[in-house]
Design a protein around this motif. Sequence first.
Motif, PDB file in Angstrom:
ATOM      1  N   GLY A   1      34.287 -36.032  -0.315  1.00 24.80           N
ATOM      2  CA  GLY A   1      34.208 -35.779   1.113  1.00 24.80           C
ATOM      3  C   GLY A   1      32.807 -35.770   1.687  1.00 24.80           C
ATOM      4  O   GLY A   1      32.617 -35.343   2.823  1.00 24.80           O
ATOM      5  N   ARG A   2      31.842 -36.280   0.936  1.00 22.97           N
ATOM      6  CA  ARG A   2      30.452 -36.154   1.362  1.00 22.97           C
ATOM      7  C   ARG A   2      29.725 -37.486   1.293  1.00 22.97           C
ATOM      8  O   ARG A   2      30.174 -38.446   0.656  1.00 22.97           O
ATOM      9  N   ILE A   3      28.558 -37.515   1.929  1.00 24.96           N
ATOM     10  CA  ILE A   3      27.580 -38.593   1.776  1.00 24.96           C
ATOM     11  C   ILE A   3      26.493 -38.081   0.856  1.00 24.96           C
ATOM     12  O   ILE A   3      25.878 -37.040   1.128  1.00 24.96           O
ATOM     13  N   VAL A   4      26.265 -38.790  -0.253  1.00 25.85           N
ATOM     14  CA  VAL A   4      25.259 -38.365  -1.220  1.00 25.85           C
ATOM     15  C   VAL A   4      24.358 -39.547  -1.560  1.00 25.85           C
ATOM     16  O   VAL A   4      24.680 -40.698  -1.271  1.00 25.85           O
ATOM     17  N   ASN A   5      23.231 -39.241  -2.160  1.00 27.32           N
ATOM     18  CA  ASN A   5      22.279 -40.275  -2.563  1.00 27.32           C
ATOM     19  C   ASN A   5      22.301 -40.465  -4.073  1.00 27.32           C
ATOM     20  O   ASN A   5      22.576 -39.523  -4.825  1.00 27.32           O
ATOM     21  N   ALA A   6      22.007 -41.690  -4.504  1.00 22.76           N
ATOM     22  CA  ALA A   6      21.884 -41.986  -5.937  1.00 22.76           C
ATOM     23  C   ALA A   6      20.483 -42.526  -6.169  1.00 22.76           C
ATOM     24  O   ALA A   6      20.219 -43.709  -5.938  1.00 22.76           O
ATOM     25  N   ILE A   7      19.589 -41.655  -6.583  1.00 18.57           N
ATOM     26  CA  ILE A   7      18.176 -42.009  -6.733  1.00 18.57           C
ATOM     27  C   ILE A   7      17.721 -41.643  -8.142  1.00 18.57           C
ATOM     28  O   ILE A   7      17.882 -40.504  -8.583  1.00 18.57           O
ATOM     29  N   THR A   8      17.169 -42.629  -8.870  1.00 16.77           N
ATOM     30  CA  THR A   8      16.555 -42.311 -10.161  1.00 16.77           C
ATOM     31  C   THR A   8      15.140 -41.799  -9.965  1.00 16.77           C
ATOM     32  O   THR A   8      14.692 -40.892 -10.659  1.00 16.77           O
ATOM     33  N   GLY A   9      14.401 -42.386  -9.016  1.00 18.36           N
ATOM     34  CA  GLY A   9      13.030 -41.958  -8.784  1.00 18.36           C
ATOM     35  C   GLY A   9      12.396 -42.724  -7.641  1.00 18.36           C
ATOM     36  O   GLY A   9      13.049 -43.479  -6.920  1.00 18.36           O
ATOM     37  N   HIS A  10      11.096 -42.502  -7.471  1.00 16.70           N
ATOM     38  CA  HIS A  10      10.315 -43.164  -6.436  1.00 16.70           C
ATOM     39  C   HIS A  10       9.049 -43.734  -7.082  1.00 16.70           C
ATOM     40  O   HIS A  10       8.474 -43.110  -7.970  1.00 16.70           O
ATOM     41  N   VAL A  11       8.651 -44.904  -6.632  1.00 17.42           N
ATOM     42  CA  VAL A  11       7.443 -45.527  -7.162  1.00 17.42           C
ATOM     43  C   VAL A  11       6.621 -46.036  -5.986  1.00 17.42           C
ATOM     44  O   VAL A  11       7.155 -46.630  -5.046  1.00 17.42           O
ATOM     45  N   SER A  12       5.326 -45.763  -6.015  1.00 14.42           N
ATOM     46  CA  SER A  12       4.473 -46.228  -4.920  1.00 14.42           C
ATOM     47  C   SER A  12       4.270 -47.735  -5.023  1.00 14.42           C
ATOM     48  O   SER A  12       4.336 -48.325  -6.109  1.00 14.42           O
ATOM     49  N   TRP A  13       4.026 -48.368  -3.875  1.00 10.35           N
ATOM     50  CA  TRP A  13       3.788 -49.816  -3.892  1.00 10.35           C
ATOM     51  C   TRP A  13       2.566 -50.156  -4.729  1.00 10.35           C
ATOM     52  O   TRP A  13       2.531 -51.189  -5.395  1.00 10.35           O
TER      53      TRP A  13
ATOM     54  N   GLY B   1      22.126 -52.013   7.615  1.00  3.44           N
ATOM     55  CA  GLY B   1      22.325 -50.571   7.592  1.00  3.44           C
ATOM     56  C   GLY B   1      23.406 -50.117   8.551  1.00  3.44           C
ATOM     57  O   GLY B   1      24.187 -49.209   8.237  1.00  3.44           O
ATOM     58  N   GLN B   2      23.495 -50.757   9.730  1.00  7.65           N
ATOM     59  CA  GLN B   2      24.524 -50.396  10.692  1.00  7.65           C
ATOM     60  C   GLN B   2      25.912 -50.727  10.168  1.00  7.65           C
ATOM     61  O   GLN B   2      26.873 -49.974  10.385  1.00  7.65           O
ATOM     62  N   ALA B   3      26.046 -51.861   9.476  1.00 10.83           N
ATOM     63  CA  ALA B   3      27.341 -52.212   8.888  1.00 10.83           C
ATOM     64  C   ALA B   3      27.766 -51.164   7.862  1.00 10.83           C
ATOM     65  O   ALA B   3      28.957 -50.811   7.770  1.00 10.83           O
ATOM     66  N   LYS B   4      26.803 -50.677   7.088  1.00 11.59           N
ATOM     67  CA  LYS B   4      27.118 -49.605   6.137  1.00 11.59           C
ATOM     68  C   LYS B   4      27.584 -48.342   6.866  1.00 11.59           C
ATOM     69  O   LYS B   4      28.565 -47.692   6.468  1.00 11.59           O
TER      70      LYS B   4
ATOM     71  N   LEU C   1      35.798 -45.021   6.628  1.00 13.92           N
ATOM     72  CA  LEU C   1      36.345 -44.375   5.438  1.00 13.92           C
ATOM     73  C   LEU C   1      36.687 -42.925   5.718  1.00 13.92           C
ATOM     74  O   LEU C   1      37.802 -42.457   5.415  1.00 13.92           O
ATOM     75  N   PHE C   2      35.767 -42.184   6.308  1.00 10.21           N
ATOM     76  CA  PHE C   2      36.013 -40.766   6.546  1.00 10.21           C
ATOM     77  C   PHE C   2      37.093 -40.560   7.610  1.00 10.21           C
ATOM     78  O   PHE C   2      37.904 -39.624   7.518  1.00 10.21           O
ATOM     79  N   GLU C   3      37.125 -41.423   8.619  1.00  9.36           N
ATOM     80  CA  GLU C   3      38.172 -41.307   9.639  1.00  9.36           C
ATOM     81  C   GLU C   3      39.549 -41.560   9.030  1.00  9.36           C
ATOM     82  O   GLU C   3      40.514 -40.848   9.345  1.00  9.36           O
ATOM     83  N   THR C   4      39.645 -42.558   8.169  1.00  7.28           N
ATOM     84  CA  THR C   4      40.930 -42.861   7.537  1.00  7.28           C
ATOM     85  C   THR C   4      41.370 -41.723   6.624  1.00  7.28           C
ATOM     86  O   THR C   4      42.548 -41.338   6.604  1.00  7.28           O
ATOM     87  N   ALA C   5      40.428 -41.186   5.846  1.00  4.12           N
ATOM     88  CA  ALA C   5      40.763 -40.081   4.941  1.00  4.12           C
ATOM     89  C   ALA C   5      41.258 -38.870   5.730  1.00  4.12           C
ATOM     90  O   ALA C   5      42.230 -38.210   5.338  1.00  4.12           O
ATOM     91  N   ALA C   6      40.613 -38.600   6.882  1.00  2.00           N
ATOM     92  CA  ALA C   6      41.019 -37.454   7.688  1.00  2.00           C
ATOM     93  C   ALA C   6      42.382 -37.682   8.333  1.00  2.00           C
ATOM     94  O   ALA C   6      43.211 -36.763   8.426  1.00  2.00           O
ATOM     95  N   ALA C   7      42.641 -38.913   8.770  1.00  2.00           N
ATOM     96  CA  ALA C   7      43.893 -39.201   9.475  1.00  2.00           C
ATOM     97  C   ALA C   7      45.090 -39.282   8.544  1.00  2.00           C
ATOM     98  O   ALA C   7      46.211 -38.936   8.932  1.00  2.00           O
ATOM     99  N   THR C   8      44.881 -39.726   7.319  1.00  4.54           N
ATOM    100  CA  THR C   8      46.001 -39.967   6.398  1.00  4.54           C
ATOM    101  C   THR C   8      46.178 -38.878   5.359  1.00  4.54           C
ATOM    102  O   THR C   8      47.248 -38.787   4.736  1.00  4.54           O
TER     103      THR C   8
ATOM    104  N   CYS D   1      31.128 -48.786   8.043  1.00  2.00           N
ATOM    105  CA  CYS D   1      32.100 -48.662   6.951  1.00  2.00           C
ATOM    106  C   CYS D   1      32.261 -47.215   6.511  1.00  2.00           C
ATOM    107  O   CYS D   1      33.380 -46.766   6.214  1.00  2.00           O
ATOM    108  N   GLU D   2      31.167 -46.475   6.478  1.00  2.00           N
ATOM    109  CA  GLU D   2      31.247 -45.055   6.126  1.00  2.00           C
ATOM    110  C   GLU D   2      32.141 -44.299   7.119  1.00  2.00           C
ATOM    111  O   GLU D   2      33.015 -43.508   6.727  1.00  2.00           O
ATOM    112  N   ARG D   3      31.908 -44.548   8.397  1.00  2.00           N
ATOM    113  CA  ARG D   3      32.692 -43.873   9.433  1.00  2.00           C
ATOM    114  C   ARG D   3      34.180 -44.188   9.292  1.00  2.00           C
ATOM    115  O   ARG D   3      35.035 -43.292   9.368  1.00  2.00           O
TER     116      ARG D   3
END
Length: 405
Positions: free
Chosen positions: A334-346, A238-241, A248-255, A244-246
């Motif tokens: 320019g945003r962070i969004v989620n891609a979720i179809t649904g949730h299922v209980s264990w 999760g930290q690597a993600k 991406l947004f820093e590069t987009a803002a700088a360039t 990478c997110e940071r």
Amino acid sequence: DRGRLPGAVVPAAAPEAARPGPLDLVRAAFGELLGSVPPADGDFFALGGHSLVAVQLAERLRTRVGVPLTGLDILEHRTPRALATLLASREEERRAALTHTGAPLSGEPRTGTVLLTGATGGVGAAVLQELMAQGRPVRVLVRPESAHLPALHGAEIAEGDLADLDSLQRAVKGVDAVIHAACTFTEHETDVAAMRALLDGWSGGPFVFVSSIDAYGRPPGTEVTEGGPSGAPVSAYGQAKLDCERMLFETAAATGHGPATVVRAPIVWGPHHRLRDQLRWGSTGDLYQAALAGRPIVLPAGGEGEWNGAAWVHSAALARALAVCALPDGPAAGRIVNAITGHVSWAEFGTELIRLLGSAGTVELSPDADPELRRPWHYRAETLAAALRPEPGEDWRSVLAAMVG
């Protein structure tokens, strides 16, 4: 030359050193990583193997044999004999499919070309299918041993690898959009360096990064808004993600390049063989293996009204969402969004696994269950709701049946 005389006995030529067969190669690689050369039917786990060694073994064999292989393949084909048979069948598939390759990378890409990384994985394959169905020109980054796959037919081939930074620079040159879906899952420094290389070569147009809800860590509360704060602890993956997110947004803002979009996805379900393997050996692997063996599926006992389970997304729905985000006027720019179809209980998930597998197992609640299963979160996904809306056959029971079957 007396050997040419009638009746002369000609000494046989010394035989060339026999080339090792697949079984010999596999046994040797097992021995290098596990300390001793095993018998042909020695079990990977019984010999001391685990998931990290499986990844290392797959990488070693993939390099030596030159056919696609993953750590999950090792877990599914656990003996040298079974693995050698798999390698031989993939080599045969490779020879038979060489006429179906896409066009090699040459010169400037067509206008509107989308660079797609990870095209041979479960997510990338669905994205490639969606983009080509829309008639969008696609350049795919693939390892040389996978460039023959028929699924890539019609795409422009850029041979490369996340660990080969020069190949990433060549692949991204001149394209009009990027969907970065490839990930090592285990080599986090490689993933971050690959993102840096792609961003260094990015010249503009939409850049869509396929991230993970693991970037949220263990967030406070149970309703997780899109792009909300992360809660400790955050896994190394999760930290690597997040890193990478940071970037991406820093590069987009700088360039001024862009738009840049991060799409955080949960467990991805779909009929692709890589996704089937993830079901069996990934984050849900312990539950699947328990059901398969007829053992109890042990889940955390919660208080009244407490929910524990998993968010999930269908690979085809995720592909539709990513394709929309790769448009210049995509809804998530320019945003962070989620891609979720649904949730299922264990509990629902475990009960359905038992039914589909015809298992004698049961679902049991216990305070001693794996604490990682305590996942009470529901993830919001309003931004991409239209693209993520399930189509017929994309409900969780249908896709789970397809993966198990």
